[in-house]
Design an enzyme around this catalytic site. Structure first.
Site, mmCIF file in Angstrom:
data_model
loop_
_atom_site.group_PDB
_atom_site.id
_atom_site.type_symbol
_atom_site.label_atom_id
_atom_site.label_comp_id
_atom_site.label_asym_id
_atom_site.label_seq_id
_atom_site.Cartn_x
_atom_site.Cartn_y
_atom_site.Cartn_z
ATOM 1 N N SER A 138 56.291 -28.784 83.002
ATOM 2 C CA SER A 138 57.565 -28.912 82.300
ATOM 3 C C SER A 138 57.446 -28.399 80.888
ATOM 4 C CB SER A 138 57.994 -30.373 82.269
ATOM 5 O OG SER A 138 57.120 -31.065 81.395
ATOM 6 N N LYS A 139 58.599 -28.089 80.328
ATOM 7 C CA LYS A 139 58.707 -27.589 78.971
ATOM 8 C C LYS A 139 58.098 -28.564 77.972
ATOM 9 C CE LYS A 139 62.655 -24.596 78.284
ATOM 10 N NZ LYS A 139 64.068 -24.531 78.166
ATOM 11 N N ARG A 140 58.219 -29.854 78.272
ATOM 12 C CA ARG A 140 57.770 -30.858 77.314
ATOM 13 C C ARG A 140 56.295 -30.710 76.975
ATOM 14 N NH1 ARG A 140 57.597 -35.505 79.505
ATOM 15 N NH2 ARG A 140 58.506 -34.785 81.437
ATOM 16 N N GLN A 141 55.486 -30.257 77.943
ATOM 17 C CA GLN A 141 54.043 -30.209 77.695
ATOM 18 C C GLN A 141 53.555 -28.838 77.243
ATOM 19 O OE1 GLN A 141 51.375 -32.298 80.118
ATOM 20 N NE2 GLN A 141 52.830 -33.859 80.718
ATOM 21 N N GLY A 142 54.437 -27.905 77.081
ATOM 22 C CA GLY A 142 53.997 -26.575 76.638
ATOM 23 C C GLY A 142 55.036 -25.549 77.035
#
Ligand code: GLU
Length: 478
Positions: free
Chosen positions: A252-256
């Site tokens: 996901s975008k949240r982690q990179g």
């Protein structure tokens, strides 16, 4: 059978790394089998439309070296390749299913459907259409449609029986019909849903192998039923393993970053990104890890694609990028580094830049490091690393360094060996260790305490710059 495969992204505005992997596997499989790789734009969800997204997708695929044979702007007699330009086809096929009793008009309002869903979840059953409009006689339904009532077309899924298909990665898959929903095929806005459009297009475009992400696996039984309803031959299926974050959650975008464009902007080489993405689910079966696109075409096969999720490990990508940079010649890297330097407003000659590249090549992780990790090659340091200064610039250093500077200015040939022997002779004269000159000199020249070989760095900077920077440091660090 000739191999025809497709990459069928929805134009959401950027190419996801998972999309790059899907495109790549399709491309590799097509190239390996002398097949055709098709790009189809699935833009039937009008609410998600993004201006310029298709152009951006095509440009990103091109950057990665994944060329399609047929697609927007490249006709192969199976177009148009943009779904929003194929609407009448979908309507015709939906009508055909309705006429054969395999689909039906549904007039349920969103309020009613919401009510049904609520009741179902209150009873602890999986939400599913309750079949309310299934039994409306076709003539009556047609009349309501002609009278202008809002409707959708749903597929009629049998209550009993099962769907079976085989997947090149997962093997035999069996799903009970009763677990399937009466999927909407045509929406009230006259656009097809993904499910109808994908089946119609894969058939008409003569797709031999449907290769896509695992998230589409639950949809495949419905597609298989549709193939049966139309009496069409099934393509082969391959569902690629999920991409995971290092903590095993879905990527996901949240982690990179997840957009290919982001990695491109950060200075990852396309060769490295493609090599890395190829390994997200596939491996050659031995220790080799560095592959060019041509190597991948030669070696790729679905037998070596695993079922379990593939972890997106940025350290691995960094390592691969380094390997791909190291094997390039300085001349190869020049056209990639030059624009980065120019963007910063720095002007240096190609010859100078080739020397910088040669010195930094073994040290950089991403291409932008040729700029950000060694700005001292392009401009005088504007500050000095505090820790290095405290450690290496002692009260006596100024005196030592000015003697060194005088010596360096007398050199007639300013190459690394001459610079080194000058420094060593000063250290002997002053009866101090060479380190007492080396560390302050590096700090004066670069402002930092690490970097490539000091003597080579000084050679590249040149006598004039070296002398100027030493004097600058003497003023600032006294
Ligand atoms: N349009 C779907 C997507 O955005 C394609 C799925 C498929 O390949 O069937 O990924």
């Amino acid at each position: 059978m000739s191999v025809r495969v497709r990459f069928a992204p929805s134009p959401t505005g950027y190419l996801h790394v998972g999309g790059l992997r899907t495109a790549l596997y399709n491309f590799l499989f097509a190239k390996k089998n002398n097949g055709t790789f098709i790009l189809r734009i699935e833009d039937t969800d009008q609410s998600r439309k993004v201006e310029g997204a298709t152009e951006n997708l095509i440009a990103t695929l091109q950057w990665a070296g994944i060329e399609f044979d047929e697609g927007p702007g490249k006709d192969g007699h199976h177009g148009p390749y943009i779904q929003s330009q194929r609407l009448t086809l979908y309507t015709e096929y939906a009508e055909q299913l309705v006429a054969g009793g395999k689909a039906y008009y549904c007039f349920c309002t969103s309020e009613r459907l919401e009510e049904v869903r609520k009741q179902q979840s209150a009873q602890g059953i999986d939400p599913k259409y309750d079949g309310h409009c299934r039994a409306i006689p076709i003539d009556e339904a047609k009349k309501r449609v002609n009278d202008g009532e809002s409707y959708v077309v749903r597929m009629r899924v049998p209550d009993q029986g099962e769907v079976k298909f085989s997947d090149m990665i997962r093997g035999e898959v069996t799903i009970q019909n009763k677990s399937l929903d009466d999927q909407v095929l045509m929406k009230s806005d006259g656009f097809p849903t993904y499910h109808l459009a994908v089946v119609v297009d894969d058939h008409l475009m003569e797709i031999s192998h449907v290769v896509r992400g695992e998230e589409w696996l639950p949809s495949t039984p419905k597609h298989v039923l549709l193939y049966q309803y139309f009496g069409w031959e099934l393509p082969k299926f391959a569902h690629l393993p999920l991409l995971l974050n290092p903590d095993k959650s879905k990527l996901s975008k949240r982690q990179g970053d997840v957009a290919v464009e982001d990695y491109r902007a950060k200075g990852y080489l396309k060769e490295a990104l493609v090599n890395f993405v190829a390994f997200l689910g596939w491996n050659p079966g031995d220790e080799r890890e560095i592959f060019s696109l041509d190597d991948l075409i030669n070696e790729f096969s679905f037998e070596r694609v695993g079922k379990s999720g593939a972890v997106f490990n940025i350290e691995k990508l960094n390592w691969m990028n380094q390997q791909h940079i190291k094997v390039r010649t300085n001349e190869d890297l020049l056209p990639l580094v030059k624009p980065l330097v120019q963007e910063k407003g720095w002007t240096v000659s190609d010859e100078y830049l080739l020397h910088v590249i040669g010195l930094m090549k073994e040290r950089v992780v991403v291409m932008n490091d040729f700029i950000s990790a060694c700005s001292y090659f392009y401009e005088d340091p504007s500050a000095y690393d505090e820790t290095a200064r405290a450690k290496n610039w002692k009260p006596e250093s100024s005196g030592h360094v000015s003697i060194l500077c005088e010596k360096l200015e007398t050199l007639t040939s300013f190459d690394a060996p001459s610079i080194e022997s000058a420094l060593r002779s000063v250290s002997e004269e002053l009866k101090i260790g060479a380190g007492k000159l080396i560390h302050p000199l590096r700090l004066a020249l670069s402002g930092v305490s690490n970097g490539p070989s000091l003597f080579h760095m000084a050679e590249v900077l040149g006598k004039e710059t070296v002398a100027r920077r030493i004097k600058l440091a003497l003023e600032r660090l006294q």
